[in-house]
Design an enzyme around this catalytic site. Structure first.
Site, PDB file in Angstrom:
ATOM      1  N   LYS A  91       8.757  -7.690  23.927  1.00  0.00           N
ATOM      2  CA  LYS A  91       9.843  -8.523  24.439  1.00  0.00           C
ATOM      3  C   LYS A  91      10.528  -9.137  23.239  1.00  0.00           C
ATOM      4  CE  LYS A  91      10.637  -9.845  28.682  1.00  0.00           C
ATOM      5  NZ  LYS A  91      10.961  -8.951  29.746  1.00  0.00           N
TER       6      LYS A  91
ATOM      7  N   ASP B 241      17.699  -7.940  29.861  1.00  0.00           N
ATOM      8  CA  ASP B 241      16.893  -9.032  30.412  1.00  0.00           C
ATOM      9  C   ASP B 241      17.868 -10.188  30.668  1.00  0.00           C
ATOM     10  OD1 ASP B 241      13.578  -9.411  30.202  1.00  0.00           O
ATOM     11  OD2 ASP B 241      14.662 -11.296  30.265  1.00  0.00           O
TER      12      ASP B 241
END
Ligand code: NAD
Length: 427
Positions: free
Chosen positions: A118, A158
């Protein structure tokens, strides 16, 4: 060994808990059930790399501003790293590490050949013009260029990033490499190698899993009532599919509140967040609060907006029989224990909303093979992958006296640990 409580040296999270606390707690809970080399568990407690970079950009007024960006790469034993890039003021190193670990579990429970990552930039994207966002993305890509790639680490959209952001990333990377490399990133527009069905996929997987839960508990979908918090990409797609398949969706919501109709909402007539942002309550005859939605007496509750919405404070009031997690981390660990004691079945995010990363995997396959799939093929293969993951989790759930969440983490951790055992530690 089948204790359902966390191991003694596992962290005790506070409420609201951080992604990193949750990720480590779940690792220890799953490890308690399995006979795994403690050295592997210790390795998985930490990311393999965290890249921190500074990203200078020229603002439209000619000044230069420097932002901080991160890419946390957790574990690549089963394949390249995979996970989103978010642009949000609260992005931190620890948040990227925690969410990267979650991605490792999500990829493993789906049996995808990826590990978790991430990243993001600590910036409020609403303060950036389109040109500034493009410059920021291109410079961030350049700073990460040596550590990403189709065989190394494949970012995706995201919070605060979208298909256009991914197209800029792909272009910046490709220009520097001297060839078009669509497989460096997923969630792109289909015209530059994105997959059909990618946007709908997380909501679609939530609907598929809800249907499988209902089948498993002999609950006909035609007699099932559903409440969905959040009417965005995940919530609206899940609500509409379940409505189409015969369930009665009695409540849907956005940030302003919830529409409630015990007779059932025609979900196709209410615009999703994408179609008309934050408009749900404008279409409602009866409006209730988001807190009231969470405690409605329905068969299935789908929290699909935010993390940490089912907490110690309201877990006793949840009246649904099944909670299917559409958002990432909507249930705190304390709430999870309360729901387990009350026999409320919670189907975890890492399984239920994993349609997104699964179709990202399909996108990557299409990119590296230079061949695009039809929407029908994407949806059929997603259905197949979701059913396979559900079967693996159900087997653990049935064989051990544990929650659905623990079962999903056990499936994920067993696969990762087995891969580590098979590959060994080098040198
Ligand atoms: P989105 O922006 O498309 O929609 C979010 C919805 O939640 C909107 O309807 C918004 O009004 C509502 N909302 C925002 N704040 C709220 C609040 N305080 N109370 C109630 N509703 C609120 O977002 P999304 O892509 O659907 O993501 C929702 C969740 O699902 C997030 O937790 C996200 O991390 C997770 N998720 C998204 C994907 C994806 O690919 N989109 C994949 C997996 C998980």
């Amino acid at each position: 060994m089948s204790s359902a409580s966390p191991s003694e040296d596992s962290p005790t999270p506070s409420e609201p808990e951080s992604a990193l606390e949750t990720a480590r707690l779940q690792l220890h809970r799953a490890a308690d059930h399995l006979d795994i080399d403690p050295n592997i568990v210790e390795r998985l407690n930490h990311p393999r790399n965290v890249h921190e970079v500074t990203v200078p950009i020229e603002r439209d007024d000619g000044t230069v501003e420097v932002f901080t960006g991160y890419r946390a790469q957790h574990d690549s034993v089963r394949g390249p790293y995979k996970g989103g890039l978010r642009y949000h003021p609260d992005v931190t190193r620890d948040e990227c590490v925690g969410l990267g670990i979650w991605m490792t579990w999500k990829c493993a429970v789906m049996d995808l050949p990826f590990g978790g990552a991430k990243g993001g930039i600590a910036v409020n994207p609403k303060t950036l013009s389109r040109d500034e966002k493009e410059r920021l993305t291109r410079r961030f890509t350049q700073e990460l260029r040596k550590v990403i790639g189709p065989n190394l680490d494949i970012p995706a959209p995201d919070m605060g990033t979208d298909p256009q952001t991914m197209a800029w990333l792909m272009d910046a990377y490709s220009m520097q490499e001297g060839e078009t490399i669509p497989g460096v990133v997923t969630g792109k527009p289909p015209i530059v190698g994105g997959s059909k069905g990618r946007e709908d996929a997380p909501g679609r997987s939530v609907a598929i899993i809800t249907q499988l839960v209902c089948e498993y508990y002999d609950q006909p979908l035609s007699e099932t009532t559903v409440a969905v918090q959040g009417y965005g990409s995940v919530g609206a797609n899940a609500a509409r599919l379940l409505d189409e398949r015969g369930a009665t969706v009695v409540a849907i919501s956005d940030v302003n509140g919830a529409m409630y109709d015990p007779a059932g909402i025609d979900t196709a007539t209410v615009p999703s967040h994408d179609e008309e942002p934050e408009a749900v309550t404008e279409y409602a005859d009866t409006v209730i609060s988001n807190d009231e939605l969470l405690t409605l007496d329905v068969d299935v509750l789908i929290p699909a907006a935010l993390g940490n919405v089912i907490t110690e404070a309201n877990a006793d009031d949840i009246a649904a029989d099944y909670v299917v997690e559409g958002a990432n981390g909507p249930t705190t660990s304390t709430a999870d224990s309360i729901l387990a004691d009350r026999d409320v079945m919670v189907i975890p995010d890492i399984l239920a909303n994993a349609g997104g990363v699964t179709v990202s995997y399909f996108e990557w396959l299409q990119d590296i093979n230079r061949r695009s799939w039809s929407l029908e093929r994407v949806n059929d293969e997603l259905d197949e992958e979701m059913r396979a993951a559900w079967d693996a989790v159900r087997t653990e759930f049935e064989n051990r006296d544990i929650t659905w969440r623990d079962a999903a983490y056990i499936v994920a951790l067993s696969r990762i640990a087995e891969a580590h055992e098979a590959r060994g530690l080098w040198p």
